[in-house]
Design a protein around this motif. Sequence first.
Motif, PDB file in Angstrom:
ATOM      1  N   ALA A 118       0.856   3.995  -3.305  1.00 13.87           N
ATOM      2  CA  ALA A 118       0.895   5.382  -3.239  1.00 13.87           C
ATOM      3  C   ALA A 118       1.335   6.335  -3.371  1.00 13.87           C
ATOM      4  CB  ALA A 118       0.332   5.552  -1.527  1.00 13.87           C
TER       5      ALA A 118
ATOM      6  N   ALA B  87      -8.174   3.927  -2.191  1.00 16.05           N
ATOM      7  CA  ALA B  87      -7.833   2.671  -1.690  1.00 16.05           C
ATOM      8  C   ALA B  87      -8.824   1.478  -1.799  1.00 16.05           C
ATOM      9  CB  ALA B  87      -8.579   3.565  -0.229  1.00 16.05           C
TER      10      ALA B  87
ATOM     11  N   GLU C 235      -7.265  -2.619  -2.161  1.00 15.29           N
ATOM     12  CA  GLU C 235      -7.473  -3.570  -1.021  1.00 15.29           C
ATOM     13  C   GLU C 235      -8.324  -4.058  -1.277  1.00 15.29           C
ATOM     14  OE1 GLU C 235     -10.491  -1.421   1.437  1.00 15.29           O
ATOM     15  OE2 GLU C 235      -8.488  -0.104   2.532  1.00 15.29           O
TER      16      GLU C 235
ATOM     17  N   ASN D  20     -13.166   7.178  -3.347  1.00 16.08           N
ATOM     18  CA  ASN D  20     -12.627   5.814  -2.364  1.00 16.08           C
ATOM     19  C   ASN D  20     -12.126   5.098  -3.555  1.00 16.08           C
ATOM     20  OD1 ASN D  20     -11.465   6.041  -0.143  1.00 16.08           O
ATOM     21  ND2 ASN D  20     -12.489   3.899   0.195  1.00 16.08           N
TER      22      ASN D  20
ATOM     23  N   THR E 194       0.710  -1.416   0.143  1.00 17.87           N
ATOM     24  CA  THR E 194      -0.329   0.024  -0.019  1.00 17.87           C
ATOM     25  C   THR E 194       0.556   1.391   0.194  1.00 17.87           C
ATOM     26  OG1 THR E 194      -1.908  -1.366   1.132  1.00 17.87           O
ATOM     27  CG2 THR E 194      -2.116   1.523   1.095  1.00 17.87           C
TER      28      THR E 194
END
Length: 226
Positions: free
Chosen positions: A97, A204, A208, A201, A93
């Motif tokens: 990012a 994310a 995930e 969103n 993650t």
Amino acid sequence: MTADFFWNAKRPPTRGPKPALTLDRIADAAIAIADAEGLAAVSMQRVAADLGYTKMSLYRYLPGKTELVAAMLERSIDEPPAIPDGPWREQLTHWAAALLAAYTGHAWALEATSGRRPVGPNEIAWMEAALRCLPPGLDGAERFDLVATVAGHVRMIAGQAGGAEADLTAAITAVVRDHAGEYPAVVAAIGEIGERGGGDNAFAFGLERILDGLEALLDRRRSQRV
């Protein structure tokens, strides 16, 4: 097309005046043009003119525009950040990012990664950093596929940067307001976003779900070995 110019960069002489041009300086000038006017405005001639040199001067450092764009990308994404210790999901993650931030810092970066191009040490270092995050249980092809899947998700989100997702939702809302009966699922989803929030969103949420899938695969393989 060659990548030799990345790996065999001209070193400044130990004696005498240092050369006025460097590959980094050339790339920086090209980046300034692309940031202001788009990638299409970049050419060997234009970059040379902005630097106050002839076009032929640039050919001492790289063969042509394809390599110039590759040098721009290499310079703009820079080296990957250090990945902190922790669980593999957190590490991936963090990597994703950071890659998203690198892409969204320059609107032309996604276009620059399309098609065949020379690959430099920074781009390979990003791949190395991602592969080091992965948990055991994947073969070589799967490791590359997983990094490609995560990077593809990042690229998709980067292409929507600048409020594109919110703009699309607003545009859809304006259209379906008068055609609600034809698009009940769209109206229901937009209504729930309005009531509960949670829009914009996709980065994310999508990341995930990718990592959930990898974790489920590894769990299934472990259970099959028992």
